[in-house]
Design a protein around this motif. Structure first.
Motif, PDB file in Angstrom:
ATOM      1  N   MET A 170       5.257 -10.012  -4.804  1.00 36.78           N
ATOM      2  CA  MET A 170       3.921  -9.466  -4.596  1.00 36.78           C
ATOM      3  C   MET A 170       3.995  -8.207  -3.742  1.00 36.78           C
ATOM      4  N   GLY A 171       4.862  -8.218  -2.747  1.00 38.12           N
ATOM      5  CA  GLY A 171       5.024  -7.057  -1.885  1.00 38.12           C
ATOM      6  C   GLY A 171       5.605  -5.853  -2.607  1.00 38.12           C
ATOM      7  N   LEU A 172       6.382  -6.088  -3.642  1.00 41.48           N
ATOM      8  CA  LEU A 172       6.957  -4.984  -4.406  1.00 41.48           C
ATOM      9  C   LEU A 172       5.894  -4.159  -5.115  1.00 41.48           C
ATOM     10  N   THR A 173       4.737  -4.731  -5.335  1.00 39.75           N
ATOM     11  CA  THR A 173       3.681  -3.995  -6.039  1.00 39.75           C
ATOM     12  C   THR A 173       2.884  -3.089  -5.106  1.00 39.75           C
ATOM     13  N   LEU A 174       3.118  -3.168  -3.802  1.00 39.48           N
ATOM     14  CA  LEU A 174       2.360  -2.355  -2.849  1.00 39.48           C
ATOM     15  C   LEU A 174       2.914  -0.936  -2.789  1.00 39.48           C
ATOM     16  N   SER A 175       2.034   0.003  -2.523  1.00 40.66           N
ATOM     17  CA  SER A 175       2.446   1.385  -2.323  1.00 40.66           C
ATOM     18  C   SER A 175       1.910   1.858  -0.969  1.00 40.66           C
ATOM     19  N   HIS A 176       2.265   3.065  -0.591  1.00 41.10           N
ATOM     20  CA  HIS A 176       1.786   3.580   0.697  1.00 41.10           C
ATOM     21  C   HIS A 176       0.267   3.767   0.679  1.00 41.10           C
ATOM     22  N   HIS A 177      -0.320   3.949  -0.499  1.00 39.77           N
ATOM     23  CA  HIS A 177      -1.777   4.084  -0.600  1.00 39.77           C
ATOM     24  C   HIS A 177      -2.476   2.784  -0.180  1.00 39.77           C
ATOM     25  N   ASP A 178      -1.861   1.651  -0.520  1.00 35.08           N
ATOM     26  CA  ASP A 178      -2.443   0.366  -0.136  1.00 35.08           C
ATOM     27  C   ASP A 178      -2.478   0.218   1.382  1.00 35.08           C
ATOM     28  N   PHE A 179      -1.429   0.636   2.044  1.00 37.68           N
ATOM     29  CA  PHE A 179      -1.387   0.541   3.500  1.00 37.68           C
ATOM     30  C   PHE A 179      -2.368   1.515   4.157  1.00 37.68           C
ATOM     31  N   LEU A 180      -2.548   2.670   3.520  1.00 34.44           N
ATOM     32  CA  LEU A 180      -3.530   3.623   4.036  1.00 34.44           C
ATOM     33  C   LEU A 180      -4.948   3.056   3.933  1.00 34.44           C
ATOM     34  N   ARG A 181      -5.237   2.367   2.847  1.00 36.33           N
ATOM     35  CA  ARG A 181      -6.561   1.741   2.704  1.00 36.33           C
ATOM     36  C   ARG A 181      -6.804   0.707   3.792  1.00 36.33           C
ATOM     37  N   VAL A 182      -5.800  -0.082   4.088  1.00 33.15           N
ATOM     38  CA  VAL A 182      -5.946  -1.096   5.141  1.00 33.15           C
ATOM     39  C   VAL A 182      -6.114  -0.425   6.498  1.00 33.15           C
TER      40      VAL A 182
END
Length: 125
Positions: free
Chosen positions: A47-59
């Motif tokens: 599941m973590g492999l599908t994350l990108s830096h954009h996801d962390f920016l949203r959080v």
């Protein structure tokens, strides 16, 4: 990986289906007990492999929903376990239903937000 796309989109349904089968036929899954930690680690890693830096920016821009989910997970679920231990099983029913809803809606919302295009202007701010 277009082959895995339909399988990944249906992950909440797979989880519900396997949960129902495990409740009806628990002896089919008891032999997997020693491997649960490794299997859970594998699921979380993929599941973590599908994350990108954009996801962390949203959080980082909107941490309130994540913090609320964490607070609810670490309060409602233990309270449901305590209610089940010290009261009847029906006392734990609201917490159990909430945790099921929390897991299903979280998976669906994560899939929805992941499929939305990222606004490049908001990433630069």
């Amino acid at each position: 990986m277009p082959f895995f796309e339909p399988i990944n989109r249906l992950f909440p349904l797979w989880a519900i289906a396997f949960s129902i089968v495990a409740m009806v036929q628990p002896h089919w899954f008891t032999s997997l007990a020693p491997a649960i930690q490794g299997l859970l680690s594998l699921v979380m890693f993929t599941m973590g492999l599908t994350l990108s830096h954009h996801d962390f920016l949203r959080v980082a821009r909107a941490p309130k929903p994540i913090l609320l989910g964490m607070v609810l997970q670490f309060t409602v679920m233990p309270l449901a376990a305590l209610a089940n231990q010290f009261f009847s099983a029906t006392a734990a029913l609201p917490g159990a239903l909430f945790s099921i809803w929390h897991n299903i809606s979280g998976s669906l919302l994560a899939g929805y937000w992941k499929s939305r295009p990222v606004d490049e202007k908001s990433d630069r701010q």
